[in-house]
Design a protein around this motif. Sequence first.
Motif, short mmCIF file in Angstrom:
data_model
loop_
_atom_site.label_atom_id
_atom_site.label_comp_id
_atom_site.label_asym_id
_atom_site.label_seq_id
_atom_site.Cartn_x
_atom_site.Cartn_y
_atom_site.Cartn_z
N LYS A 273 -14.96 14.71 -12.36
CA LYS A 273 -15.86 14.04 -13.26
C LYS A 273 -14.89 14.10 -14.71
O LYS A 273 -14.80 15.27 -15.02
N GLY A 274 -14.95 13.34 -15.46
CA GLY A 274 -14.44 13.24 -16.73
C GLY A 274 -12.75 13.27 -16.84
O GLY A 274 -12.44 13.11 -17.79
N ARG A 275 -12.34 13.44 -15.63
CA ARG A 275 -10.89 13.50 -15.50
C ARG A 275 -10.04 12.52 -14.55
O ARG A 275 -9.18 11.84 -14.89
N PHE A 276 -10.81 12.14 -13.75
CA PHE A 276 -10.44 11.24 -12.62
C PHE A 276 -11.35 9.82 -13.09
O PHE A 276 -12.25 9.58 -13.20
N THR A 277 -10.47 8.55 -12.96
CA THR A 277 -11.17 7.21 -12.97
C THR A 277 -10.69 6.61 -11.63
O THR A 277 -9.50 6.12 -11.67
N ILE A 278 -11.86 5.90 -11.05
CA ILE A 278 -11.37 5.15 -10.04
C ILE A 278 -11.76 3.64 -10.37
O ILE A 278 -12.45 3.16 -11.17
N SER A 279 -10.77 2.69 -9.95
CA SER A 279 -10.95 1.17 -10.39
C SER A 279 -10.45 0.23 -9.03
O SER A 279 -9.56 0.97 -8.23
N ARG A 280 -10.72 -0.85 -9.03
CA ARG A 280 -10.25 -1.68 -8.09
C ARG A 280 -10.12 -3.21 -8.66
O ARG A 280 -10.53 -3.55 -9.69
N ASP A 281 -9.10 -3.63 -7.78
CA ASP A 281 -8.59 -5.29 -8.22
C ASP A 281 -9.06 -6.03 -7.11
O ASP A 281 -8.10 -5.97 -5.98
N ASN A 282 -10.21 -6.68 -6.94
CA ASN A 282 -10.58 -7.32 -5.64
C ASN A 282 -9.65 -8.43 -5.45
O ASN A 282 -9.34 -8.84 -4.07
N ALA A 283 -9.13 -9.30 -6.06
CA ALA A 283 -8.04 -10.33 -6.18
C ALA A 283 -6.87 -9.72 -5.43
O ALA A 283 -6.12 -10.29 -4.59
N LYS A 284 -6.46 -8.38 -5.57
CA LYS A 284 -5.38 -7.72 -4.85
C LYS A 284 -5.75 -6.70 -3.74
O LYS A 284 -4.72 -6.33 -3.01
N ASN A 285 -6.91 -6.70 -3.34
CA ASN A 285 -7.55 -5.85 -2.52
C ASN A 285 -6.91 -4.31 -2.57
O ASN A 285 -6.51 -3.89 -1.61
N THR A 286 -6.80 -3.95 -3.83
CA THR A 286 -6.20 -2.68 -4.31
C THR A 286 -7.06 -1.89 -4.97
O THR A 286 -8.10 -2.36 -5.83
#
Length: 120
Positions: A64-77
């Motif tokens: 927490k505070g160091r890593f960030t998760i994200s996603r691009d649904n259009a690219k399934n990534t």
Amino acid sequence: QVQLVESGGGLVQAGGSLRLSCAASGTIFSINGMGWYRQAPGKQRELVAGITSGGSTNYADSVKGRFTISRDNAKNTVYLQMNSLKPEDTAVYYCNAEVTGLVRRTYDYWGQGTQVTVFS
């Protein structure tokens, strides 16, 4: 069939950053939750971060505070931005996705893993 292909691992000095990517491809109707897990030598696989299709996230306390998760649904990534890396972050990182296929059945899929090594 669905494939998850990861990229972005490598060797980095403590305090540095890496960005992991995981792209899903195949017979996909929708992707529900996506996440990153890791497994260090001699340890069990553990959840690092997860993200729902709506963008809600959760993290292991250790990142927490160091890593960030994200996603691009259009690219399934799905992505994992890792900052302020520590030697204890060294592990094989695996991508996971809950995928609903074209016949509307939902399965868990895993990537092949990507090595992250942090040296001090």
